[in-house]
Design a protein around this motif. Structure first.
Motif, PDB file in Angstrom:
ATOM      1  N   LYS A  25      -8.543   8.836 -16.452  1.00  9.21           N
ATOM      2  CA  LYS A  25      -7.458   8.873 -15.466  1.00  9.21           C
ATOM      3  C   LYS A  25      -7.516   7.663 -14.541  1.00  9.21           C
ATOM      4  CE  LYS A  25      -5.731  12.920 -16.627  1.00  9.21           C
ATOM      5  NZ  LYS A  25      -4.362  13.050 -17.181  1.00  9.21           N
ATOM      6  N   MET A  26      -8.704   7.328 -14.063  1.00 10.60           N
ATOM      7  CA  MET A  26      -8.829   6.233 -13.107  1.00 10.60           C
ATOM      8  C   MET A  26      -8.532   4.880 -13.751  1.00 10.60           C
ATOM      9  SD  MET A  26      -9.478   7.389 -10.081  1.00 10.60           S
ATOM     10  CE  MET A  26      -8.265   8.610 -10.528  1.00 10.60           C
ATOM     11  N   PHE A  27      -8.962   4.687 -14.995  1.00 12.43           N
ATOM     12  CA  PHE A  27      -8.657   3.429 -15.670  1.00 12.43           C
ATOM     13  C   PHE A  27      -7.150   3.283 -15.892  1.00 12.43           C
ATOM     14  CE2 PHE A  27     -13.173   3.132 -17.245  1.00 12.43           C
ATOM     15  CZ  PHE A  27     -13.430   1.913 -16.645  1.00 12.43           C
ATOM     16  N   LEU A  53       0.810  -1.218   0.000  1.00 16.51           N
ATOM     17  CA  LEU A  53       0.000   0.000   0.000  1.00 16.51           C
ATOM     18  C   LEU A  53       0.845   1.271   0.000  1.00 16.51           C
ATOM     19  CD1 LEU A  53      -2.803   1.254   0.069  1.00 16.51           C
ATOM     20  CD2 LEU A  53      -2.765   1.070   2.566  1.00 16.51           C
ATOM     21  N   PRO A  54       1.909   1.377   0.836  1.00 15.17           N
ATOM     22  CA  PRO A  54       2.737   2.594   0.751  1.00 15.17           C
ATOM     23  C   PRO A  54       3.353   2.807  -0.626  1.00 15.17           C
ATOM     24  CG  PRO A  54       3.203   1.401   2.779  1.00 15.17           C
ATOM     25  CD  PRO A  54       2.349   0.503   1.948  1.00 15.17           C
ATOM     26  N   THR A  55       3.762   1.713  -1.266  1.00 12.35           N
ATOM     27  CA  THR A  55       4.320   1.840  -2.611  1.00 12.35           C
ATOM     28  C   THR A  55       3.272   2.332  -3.592  1.00 12.35           C
ATOM     29  OG1 THR A  55       5.838   0.022  -2.119  1.00 12.35           O
ATOM     30  CG2 THR A  55       5.544   0.613  -4.428  1.00 12.35           C
ATOM     31  N   MET A  56       2.065   1.820  -3.475  1.00  8.41           N
ATOM     32  CA  MET A  56       0.981   2.261  -4.361  1.00  8.41           C
ATOM     33  C   MET A  56       0.664   3.734  -4.143  1.00  8.41           C
ATOM     34  SD  MET A  56      -1.484  -1.086  -4.027  1.00  8.41           S
ATOM     35  CE  MET A  56      -2.864  -0.221  -4.730  1.00  8.41           C
ATOM     36  N   LEU A  57       0.659   4.163  -2.890  1.00  8.95           N
ATOM     37  CA  LEU A  57       0.346   5.566  -2.602  1.00  8.95           C
ATOM     38  C   LEU A  57       1.427   6.495  -3.132  1.00  8.95           C
ATOM     39  CD1 LEU A  57      -1.040   5.281   1.047  1.00  8.95           C
ATOM     40  CD2 LEU A  57      -2.336   5.585  -1.060  1.00  8.95           C
ATOM     41  N   ARG A  58       2.683   6.105  -2.957  1.00 14.95           N
ATOM     42  CA  ARG A  58       3.777   6.949  -3.441  1.00 14.95           C
ATOM     43  C   ARG A  58       3.815   6.998  -4.970  1.00 14.95           C
ATOM     44  NH1 ARG A  58       8.086   8.128   0.068  1.00 14.95           N
ATOM     45  NH2 ARG A  58       7.799   7.380   2.198  1.00 14.95           N
ATOM     46  N   THR A  59       3.496   5.886  -5.596  1.00  9.10           N
ATOM     47  CA  THR A  59       3.621   5.810  -7.049  1.00  9.10           C
ATOM     48  C   THR A  59       2.433   6.444  -7.759  1.00  9.10           C
ATOM     49  OG1 THR A  59       4.809   3.720  -6.732  1.00  9.10           O
ATOM     50  CG2 THR A  59       4.108   4.257  -8.963  1.00  9.10           C
ATOM     51  N   GLY A 113      -7.571  12.659 -10.050  1.00 10.31           N
ATOM     52  CA  GLY A 113      -8.845  12.070 -10.443  1.00 10.31           C
ATOM     53  C   GLY A 113      -9.934  12.325  -9.416  1.00 10.31           C
ATOM     54  N   ALA A 114      -9.575  12.273  -8.128  1.00  3.94           N
ATOM     55  CA  ALA A 114     -10.549  12.573  -7.076  1.00  3.94           C
ATOM     56  C   ALA A 114     -11.006  14.029  -7.150  1.00  3.94           C
ATOM     57  CB  ALA A 114      -9.945  12.276  -5.710  1.00  3.94           C
ATOM     58  N   GLY A 173      -0.377   7.924  -6.037  1.00  2.79           N
ATOM     59  CA  GLY A 173      -1.168   8.834  -5.219  1.00  2.79           C
ATOM     60  C   GLY A 173      -1.485  10.160  -5.895  1.00  2.79           C
ATOM     61  N   PRO A 174      -0.491  10.852  -6.498  1.00  5.11           N
ATOM     62  CA  PRO A 174      -0.806  12.133  -7.159  1.00  5.11           C
ATOM     63  C   PRO A 174      -1.815  11.996  -8.287  1.00  5.11           C
ATOM     64  CG  PRO A 174       1.554  11.929  -6.776  1.00  5.11           C
ATOM     65  CD  PRO A 174       0.957  10.603  -6.441  1.00  5.11           C
TER      66      PRO A 174
END
Length: 516
Positions: free
Chosen positions: A381-383, A306-312, A320-321, A314-315
């Motif tokens: 963006k989300m896809f 999860l931390p790797t996913m957020l860092r990679t 998209g949010a 996240g922006p």
């Protein structure tokens, strides 16, 4: 003295006149509003987001867009706009020296516009140097400038037609030249420059047209039209498909994932490494540094991705949010405008001007179109974020499967590993698109309840009560679905394991037959 009175003195006239703008059959803005707010908004946008554009230019890996009719035309038209704005400024100076009354806005408006267009010209030059084929940042600036200049353009025409003797002829001529030039700049920004001479990543034999498409083409998805028309005329084949763009290719996605994963692992190893402590001996006055080396003190630490996913990602996910937030808010613009439109049609006395109805209808149409654009970009963006997460997870699982020890291999079957790379990784991609509903759904429900309460009063609480009652029911159904999915995954693991054993048995049997 209030800010409005300060602007009145700054412009030499009223800043805002409600009767001139709204309570009239012939609406118009005041000259002060046109030369301040409508000019400052696009200029402020360019200066506020300049730092982000500089960062984008620094991150660009391509270099040297060749000279083409697009960038040459942009520079020529920008220089012409600068010349016109400079003439407008010195014309105000000349009027002041000749004894005419000149106000601060006559100096400030051309000065602000001059430095803003000059900044835009600098960005055009550096975008060419840094290999940027199209800039959404500059496209939005010219779009905002054109839209905000339309009222003043209309005002000049009204003044010259109603009272040509008292209208400033020089100012009229300058603006009649200035407005078509900024429209030309907007049109030029709808096209992309040529491919850079030095490309960091190879685009392949069939490059994806999105990579070299303009910003306007991207938001309209016009770069996809040739493929759609080809599919309409004949069945698509493998040779008709394009190569993946480099930011979506596995070699780039995996390299970025590994970079963040290694940083996370290095940080985690520092936390879980053996501690050192100071141990003062009884026989000597010195400090010894020792380490805990007992195997009993070592504990298994579970590593999370999860931390790797957020860092990679996240922006990209946050952007998209943000698009989702704008879309959700725009959904409630149409009901509010529709309420005003209904009130307008029910006005039997005819107190409101007729153009109010056209204005409400135009706002509803513009809101619907903007929602369509934003929603399309949001899903795109989300896809893409989900696709990149799926690629990174599959790569991480595959590499871990190659390095897994024999003892750990007994705990994780081949079926589990295959399911992780196929089913679970795909669920990450499916989840990413709708993950924003965690905060979006409560926001939409809250706004709906507020609007309904304004229309229906306390009666809306009955519907709210039904929603609250259904929460435990939905939770129960979701829990049952989760249990069934877990059991289904276990069955899939057993099936894959059984098939693997069968195939291995067939392989051994075949070898025995061949040897005999």
């Amino acid at each position: 003295m209030s800010e409005e009175y300060l602007l009145d003195d700054f412009c030499g006239g009223p800043f805002w006149d409600y009767n001139l703008t709204w309570n009239t059959t012939f609406p118009d803005f005041t000259p002060c509003f046109e030369r301040t707010v409508l000019l400052w908004v696009p200029c402020a946008y360019l200066w506020v987001f300049a730092a982000l554009e500089v960062g984008y230019l620094k991150r660009s890996l391509d270099r040297l867009v060749p000279w083409s009719w697009v960038n040459i035309s942009k520079m020529i038209v920008s220089l012409l706009v600068l010349v016109l704005v400079a003439i407008d400024f010195f014309y105000a100076v000349q009027r002041s020296s000749s004894g005419e009354e000149v106000f601060g806005v006559d100096y400030a408006a051309p000065a602000i516009l001059f430095f803003t267009v000059f900044l835009q010209l600098i960005f055009v030059f550096f975008e060419k140097k840094r290999g940027i084929q199209s800039s959404g940042y500059l496209f939005l600036f010219w779009l905002m400038l054109v839209l905000c200049s339309i009222p003043e353009y209309r005002t000049w025409f009204i003044n010259i037609s109603d009272d040509p003797d008292s209208t400033d002829t020089v100012g009229f001529v300058l603006y009649m030249i200035y407005f078509p030039l900024i429209v030309v700049m907007l049109v030029l920004n709808c096209f992309a420059d040529a491919t850079p001479e030095y490309v960091h990543f190879s685009r392949g034999e069939r490059p994806c047209p999105e990579t070299s498409a303009s910003y306007f083409s991207r938001i309209m998805f016009a770069w996809l039209d040739p493929l759609i028309w080809r599919g309409y005329r004949q069945p698509l084949e493998q040779k008709n498909l394009w190569n993946l763009s480099y930011e979506n290719a596995s070699h780039y996605v995996v390299s970025v994932w590994d970079n963040h994963y290694k940083k996370y692992m290095a940080k985690n190893e520092k936390k879980t490494s053996t501690n050192t402590w100071a141990d003062q001996t009884n026989n000597a006055n010195h400090i010894e540094m020792s380490e805990k080396t007992e195997n009993t003190s070592k504990k298994k630490v579970k590593i999370s991705i999860l931390p790797t996913m957020l860092r990679t990602y996240g922006p990209a996910f946050s952007f998209g949010a943000f698009l989702k937030l704008i879309y959700d808010l725009l959904q409630f613009v149409s009901p509010l405008i529709l309420s005003s439109l209904i009130s307008f049609t029910e006005n039997v006395n005819g107190n409101e001007p007729e153009w109010h109805g056209y204005f409400y209808a135009s706002i509803m149409f513009a809101s619907a179109q903007l929602q369509s654009f934003i929603l399309g970009q949001y899903f795109m963006k989300m896809f893409l974020v989900g696709l990149r997460i799926r690629t990174g997870v599959i790569s991480a699982v595959y590499r871990k499967a190659l390095k897994i020890s024999n003892s750990a291999r007994k705990e994780s079957t081949v079926g589990e590993i295959v399911n992780l790379m196929s089913v679970d990784a795909q669920r990450f991609m499916d989840l990413t698109t709708y993950l924003n509903m965690i905060w979006s759904a409560p926001l939409q429900i809250a706004l709906c309840l507020v609007l309904l309460f304004r229309q229906l009063g306390p009666s809306v609480l009955a519907g709210l009560g039904v929603l609250i009652v259904l929460i435990p029911v939905n939770g129960f159904i979701a829990n049952k679905t989760k249990i069934l999915q877990i059991s289904q995954m276990k069955c899939k693991d057993k099936r894959v394991k059984l098939m693997n054993e069968i195939l291995n048995g067939i392989k051994v049997k075949s070898c025995c037959i061949i040897m005999n």
